[in-house]
Design a protein around this motif. Structure first.
Motif, PDB file in Angstrom:
ATOM      1  N   PRO A 267       0.878  -1.482  -0.011  1.00 37.50           N
ATOM      2  CA  PRO A 267      -0.126  -0.078  -0.160  1.00 37.50           C
ATOM      3  C   PRO A 267       0.775   1.145   0.218  1.00 37.50           C
ATOM      4  N   ARG A 268       0.248   2.398  -0.447  1.00 38.14           N
ATOM      5  CA  ARG A 268       1.229   3.869  -0.888  1.00 38.14           C
ATOM      6  C   ARG A 268       0.128   4.925  -0.345  1.00 38.14           C
ATOM      7  N   ALA A 269       0.666   5.431   0.744  1.00 40.34           N
ATOM      8  CA  ALA A 269      -0.066   6.299   0.886  1.00 40.34           C
ATOM      9  C   ALA A 269       0.154   7.774  -0.295  1.00 40.34           C
ATOM     10  N   VAL A 270      -1.364   8.559  -0.180  1.00 37.08           N
ATOM     11  CA  VAL A 270      -1.643   9.160  -1.557  1.00 37.08           C
ATOM     12  C   VAL A 270      -1.440  10.346  -1.131  1.00 37.08           C
ATOM     13  N   ASP A 271      -1.593  10.718   0.348  1.00 33.76           N
ATOM     14  CA  ASP A 271      -0.398  11.948   0.650  1.00 33.76           C
ATOM     15  C   ASP A 271       0.402  11.676   1.728  1.00 33.76           C
ATOM     16  N   ASN A 272       1.092  12.764   1.515  1.00 32.45           N
ATOM     17  CA  ASN A 272       2.628  13.297   2.738  1.00 32.45           C
ATOM     18  C   ASN A 272       1.991  12.387   4.517  1.00 32.45           C
ATOM     19  N   ILE A 273       2.352  10.901   4.245  1.00 32.79           N
ATOM     20  CA  ILE A 273       2.121  10.211   5.114  1.00 32.79           C
ATOM     21  C   ILE A 273       3.263   9.522   5.720  1.00 32.79           C
ATOM     22  N   THR A 274       3.415   9.769   7.379  1.00 29.33           N
ATOM     23  CA  THR A 274       4.895   8.989   7.361  1.00 29.33           C
ATOM     24  C   THR A 274       3.651   7.279   8.711  1.00 29.33           C
ATOM     25  N   ASP A 275       3.123   7.354   8.741  1.00 32.39           N
ATOM     26  CA  ASP A 275       2.126   5.983   9.595  1.00 32.39           C
ATOM     27  C   ASP A 275       2.344   5.129   8.549  1.00 32.39           C
ATOM     28  N   ASP A 276       2.833   3.824   9.367  1.00 33.92           N
ATOM     29  CA  ASP A 276       2.383   2.685   8.558  1.00 33.92           C
ATOM     30  C   ASP A 276       0.821   2.390   7.629  1.00 33.92           C
ATOM     31  N   PRO A 277       0.547   1.786   6.851  1.00 32.22           N
ATOM     32  CA  PRO A 277      -0.056   1.842   6.267  1.00 32.22           C
ATOM     33  C   PRO A 277      -0.974   0.552   7.053  1.00 32.22           C
ATOM     34  N   PRO A 278      -2.154   0.793   7.187  1.00 33.77           N
ATOM     35  CA  PRO A 278      -2.973  -0.525   7.824  1.00 33.77           C
ATOM     36  C   PRO A 278      -2.469  -1.952   7.726  1.00 33.77           C
ATOM     37  N   LEU A 279      -2.749  -2.736   8.533  1.00 37.37           N
ATOM     38  CA  LEU A 279      -2.699  -4.374   8.423  1.00 37.37           C
ATOM     39  C   LEU A 279      -3.376  -4.838   7.375  1.00 37.37           C
ATOM     40  N   SER A 280      -5.077  -4.601   7.723  1.00 32.82           N
ATOM     41  CA  SER A 280      -5.246  -5.305   6.535  1.00 32.82           C
ATOM     42  C   SER A 280      -5.389  -4.722   5.127  1.00 32.82           C
ATOM     43  N   LEU A 281      -4.378  -3.461   4.609  1.00 32.34           N
ATOM     44  CA  LEU A 281      -4.435  -3.758   3.653  1.00 32.34           C
ATOM     45  C   LEU A 281      -3.101  -3.943   2.422  1.00 32.34           C
TER      46      LEU A 281
END
Length: 454
Positions: free
Chosen positions: A223-237
């Motif tokens: 998964p790739r963050a669309v905006d400038n997000i530094t958090d880890d992606p949700p595990l369900s993705l």
């Protein structure tokens, strides 16, 4: 219950088809009622009749920011034979064009032909435009095939989507695939999953209130963050294959209800009889009622070669959980008169995960220290919906959602977000409306057509 699966569509102007998927296993975003069941291209076909030149405005942040949040959408052409529909949609973002032309003109002393050519080049900047093509084919009276693609000038590649829907007497069966798929989490942040494929079977709500679903879902790629997000992606993705099943039972009880009478619909005057139905047949009866739903989910994951072993450890290979919701509704007015004939309040308490709530309660009794990374499903949420008639078919609506625990785990109400909207009910469609909504948290807004959706 649908929030546990991959097909809960959330309205968003980020995509030309007007939808993003809610991240499964998370609380849905505030305006998390399903996006309109009508295809966005078909919405634009009808909405265009009420806007100059058929151009519909929308508002959403972009990356890069110089493109601006304001966008204009229009259905450029359509083909609609008896069992087939084809539409071509275009989108234009004017902010960067206006800024570039102003900068060009500010440095010009005299108008010459080369200057006009330079200005013309700005209109050819591909990042200003986005185009989408959608086709829906009725294969049989009970099955249909949907194919769509869209290309945004500021992004590489294009988005592809395919869906096969088959309706049985008491079930809906759907096979969907997208490359990539756009998801939105409970904080209103967007994620792109390179590949998403799902096969679902869902029952219709029976007369006794029982409903169930089961399906298989596959994610591919990181998964790739669309905006400038530094958090880890949700595990369900994360990459993997998941089998899911869910059931629910719902019940509603009226404290009181004023049934619609013949004299409410047929008005007799000296000039004759007049037909005066409610602006929306689902808002025609004043009442007070309480309703509830309880259900459970079960899921099993096959990690399918996840790229990170730490992510595999944190994602449970097998899970069982319960959820529930309790709602109180009060409506005054029959939504027939021009003024003061509709005031409605809906208050709903949601428990997304009984197991997460039980763990949090046990920590309180054991006086354990607050966990800053506590499960986001552990706190019940209270959603309030206020609707007030402004004039005639126009209704002002405010959706607000409250977290019943603070981030530190202390009891109390915390406002998560609110959404404001104006709804224009279309009486000829019985329960159809044009909705213009804005979310301050997501800084997004759009205009939609919704039919028989409440």
């Amino acid at each position: 219950m649908d929030a546990a699966f991959w097909d809960l569509n959330i309205s968003t102007p980020r995509a030309l088809d007007g939808t993003a998927r809610s991240v499964p296993g998370e609380p849905i975003p505030l305006d998390g009622s399903r996006a309109s069941r009508a295809l966005r291209h078909q919405q634009l076909s009808l909405l265009g009749n009420g806007f100059p030149l058929g151009i519909i405005p929308s508002y959403s942040p972009t990356s890069p920011k110089e493109l601006g949040s304001f966008a204009l959408q229009s259905l450029l052409f359509k083909v609609a034979p008896s069992n087939w529909w084809l539409g071509f949609t275009g989108q234009f973002r004017p902010k960067k064009l206006v800024s570039d032309i102003k900068a060009e003109l500010s440095s010009v002393d005299e108008w010459e032909l080369p200057i006009l050519k330079e200005i013309g080049k700005h209109f050819l900047e591909k990042s200003l435009y986005a185009f989408g093509l959608c086709s829906e084919l009725s294969l049989t009276p009970s099955s249909s095939l949907l194919l769509s693609t869209e290309k945004h000038g500021e992004k590489k590649g294009r988005c592809l989507r395919a869906m096969l829907l088959h309706k049985l007497p008491d079930h809906d069966v759907s096979l969907e695939a997208a490359w990539p798929e756009l998801f939105i989490d409970h904080k209103g942040r967007y994620w792109e999953v390179p590949e998403s494929i799902s096969l679902d079977c869902s029952s219709l709500v029976s007369e006794n209130g029982l409903r169930y679903r089961f399906g298989v879902h596959k994610n591919g790629g990181h998964p790739r963050a669309v905006d400038n997000i530094t958090d880890d992606p949700p595990l369900s993705l994360m990459q993997g294959i998941c089998g899911k099943a869910a059931f629910s039972y719902e019940k509603s009880k009226d404290f009181w209800r004023l049934k619609e009478k013949r004299e409410d619909v047929i008005i007799e005057t000296d000039e004759g009889r007049f037909y005066r139905p409610s602006y929306d047949i689902r808002l025609k009866e004043p009442h007070a009622a309480v309703s509830g739903i309880i259900g459970g989910t079960i899921e099993a994951w096959l990690n399918n070669g996840s790229s990170s072993s730490s992510e595999s450890r944190h994602r449970r290979p097998f899970g069982v959980d319960l959820f529930g919701s309790l709602c109180y509704t009060f409506q005054h007015g029959k939504f027939r008169k021009s003024f003061g004939d509709l005031t409605r309040v809906d208050a709903r308490l949601d428990v997304s995960s009984a197991s997460a709530l039980a763990k949090q309660v046990s920590k309180v009794f054991r006086k354990a220290s607050a966990d800053n990374a506590r499960d986001l499903l552990s706190s019940p949420r209270l959603k309030l919906i206020l609707q007030q008639q402004v004039a005639g078919p126009i209704v002002f609506r405010v959706d607000s959602k409250f977290l019943l625990n603070s981030p530190a785990g202390r009891p109390g109400l915390q406002l998560e977000d609110f959404v404001c909207s104006l709804n224009y009910s279309l009486k000829l469609l019985q329960s159809g409306k044009v909705v213009a909504w804005y979310s301050p948290k997501r800084k997004e807004g759009m205009i939609e057509l919704r039919l028989f959706e409440f």
